[in-house]
Motif scaffolding. Sequence first.
Motif, short mmCIF file in Angstrom:
data_model
loop_
_atom_site.label_atom_id
_atom_site.label_comp_id
_atom_site.label_asym_id
_atom_site.label_seq_id
_atom_site.Cartn_x
_atom_site.Cartn_y
_atom_site.Cartn_z
N GLN A 1 -14.18 -8.09 -1.35
CA GLN A 1 -14.55 -6.73 -0.97
C GLN A 1 -13.65 -6.27 0.19
O GLN A 1 -14.04 -6.27 1.36
CB GLN A 1 -16.03 -6.66 -0.59
CG GLN A 1 -16.96 -7.02 -1.74
CD GLN A 1 -18.42 -6.88 -1.38
OE1 GLN A 1 -18.79 -6.31 -0.36
NE2 GLN A 1 -19.28 -7.40 -2.24
N LYS A 2 -12.43 -5.90 -0.16
CA LYS A 2 -11.40 -5.64 0.83
C LYS A 2 -11.70 -4.39 1.67
O LYS A 2 -11.40 -4.36 2.87
CB LYS A 2 -10.04 -5.51 0.15
CG LYS A 2 -9.59 -6.81 -0.51
CD LYS A 2 -8.24 -6.67 -1.18
CE LYS A 2 -7.82 -7.98 -1.83
NZ LYS A 2 -6.52 -7.87 -2.53
N ARG B 1 -3.71 -6.05 9.65
CA ARG B 1 -2.34 -5.74 9.23
C ARG B 1 -2.03 -6.40 7.89
O ARG B 1 -1.46 -5.77 6.98
CB ARG B 1 -1.35 -6.22 10.29
CG ARG B 1 0.10 -5.82 10.02
CD ARG B 1 1.06 -6.57 10.92
NE ARG B 1 1.05 -8.02 10.66
CZ ARG B 1 1.66 -8.58 9.63
NH1 ARG B 1 2.32 -7.84 8.73
NH2 ARG B 1 1.61 -9.88 9.47
N LYS B 2 -2.40 -7.69 7.75
CA LYS B 2 -2.15 -8.42 6.50
C LYS B 2 -2.92 -7.80 5.34
O LYS B 2 -2.40 -7.68 4.22
CB LYS B 2 -2.53 -9.88 6.66
CG LYS B 2 -1.57 -10.69 7.52
CD LYS B 2 -2.00 -12.14 7.60
CE LYS B 2 -1.02 -12.97 8.42
NZ LYS B 2 -1.45 -14.40 8.52
N VAL C 1 -3.06 -4.61 0.39
CA VAL C 1 -3.58 -3.47 -0.38
C VAL C 1 -2.45 -2.53 -0.79
O VAL C 1 -2.40 -2.04 -1.93
CB VAL C 1 -4.66 -2.72 0.44
CG1 VAL C 1 -5.03 -1.40 -0.25
CG2 VAL C 1 -5.89 -3.59 0.62
N GLN C 2 -1.52 -2.31 0.13
CA GLN C 2 -0.38 -1.42 -0.16
C GLN C 2 0.49 -2.00 -1.28
O GLN C 2 0.93 -1.27 -2.18
CB GLN C 2 0.46 -1.22 1.11
CG GLN C 2 1.63 -0.27 0.93
CD GLN C 2 1.19 1.13 0.54
OE1 GLN C 2 0.14 1.61 0.96
NE2 GLN C 2 2.01 1.80 -0.27
N GLN C 3 0.71 -3.29 -1.25
CA GLN C 3 1.50 -3.96 -2.28
C GLN C 3 0.83 -3.84 -3.64
O GLN C 3 1.49 -3.65 -4.67
CB GLN C 3 1.73 -5.42 -1.92
CG GLN C 3 2.69 -5.64 -0.77
CD GLN C 3 2.81 -7.10 -0.38
OE1 GLN C 3 2.31 -7.97 -1.07
NE2 GLN C 3 3.49 -7.35 0.74
N THR D 1 1.65 1.07 -9.68
CA THR D 1 2.40 2.27 -10.09
C THR D 1 3.62 1.93 -10.92
O THR D 1 4.27 2.81 -11.48
CB THR D 1 2.87 3.06 -8.85
OG1 THR D 1 3.72 2.24 -8.05
CG2 THR D 1 1.66 3.53 -8.05
N LEU D 2 3.94 0.64 -10.98
CA LEU D 2 5.14 0.25 -11.73
C LEU D 2 4.88 0.31 -13.24
O LEU D 2 3.79 0.02 -13.70
CB LEU D 2 5.56 -1.17 -11.30
CG LEU D 2 6.03 -1.32 -9.85
CD1 LEU D 2 6.35 -2.79 -9.56
CD2 LEU D 2 7.25 -0.44 -9.59
#
Length: 276
Positions: free
Chosen positions: A235-236, A261-262, A267-269, A275-276
């Motif tokens: 549950q990020k 930060r990690k 999550v951003q990655q 989207t790829l």
Amino acid sequence: MPSLGFSIAAAWLLTIEIPSVMGTAKGRIISISILGIIAILFSVKTISRNLDWENNFTLFTHDVEISANSAKANAAAGAQWLEKAIEMKNETQRRILAGRSITYLRKALQIYPKYRVASRDIGTAHFFAGSPIDSVIFYYDKTISLERMELLVYKNITKFIYIEPDIDRRISILEHYNSIYGGVYELNYKLGNLYGRKKGDFQKAAYYFEIAVRLRPKSVEALANLGIAYLGMGQKEKARQAWQKALSIKPEDMQIQENLRKLESEVQQEKEAGTL
């Protein structure tokens, strides 16, 4: 009151009877001499007693010698030996002093089995004497049966629980006291830690950390660990919220900053990969 009667009789004897029998001048001399002797005797007695009153330890350990069959005197002496044991740095000496405490406290309970403070103190003394935790629990449970909300019991249990090597047993003991005391931060926080760090049960860990946070909303430690439990459950977003709240309270916490930060980078990655 015998002491009042004695004082009145002594005053009559010294001020009236002796002067009238011996003559005024001679009687006064004798009366003054007797008063001087009495004053000296009482001074000696006072000085002797003052030595006993030097501190609580000498006072109570002396009193128990005089009142050996007094539950209160034995409990007080036991408490003083326990205090000495707690202050002792050397473990061997600490256990010896705690053993002396147990001797007096056990006698206090033999005299008066419902002595709550003696029950509590002997449980604590067993910990410092190196006894198994079952001995501590036995007397703490007895204390609770006499006074359910004896606060030192749960406070000490959360500190002493580490002497039990079995993790499941630790959890069982803490849950036992948690069922008695209900909403206590320390018990819920400790249970959250055991379930999360020792058992890897993040769902149970989150359950107890959530309670801990409700009880103490500004606990950075509870919020930080709640975030870890949420992350362990996948549950990020909840983990992020917990850590952000922790940082709003303690923005300089480097470990929480790094965790956040990690997480945000991860999550951003994931978003970019999607989207790829």
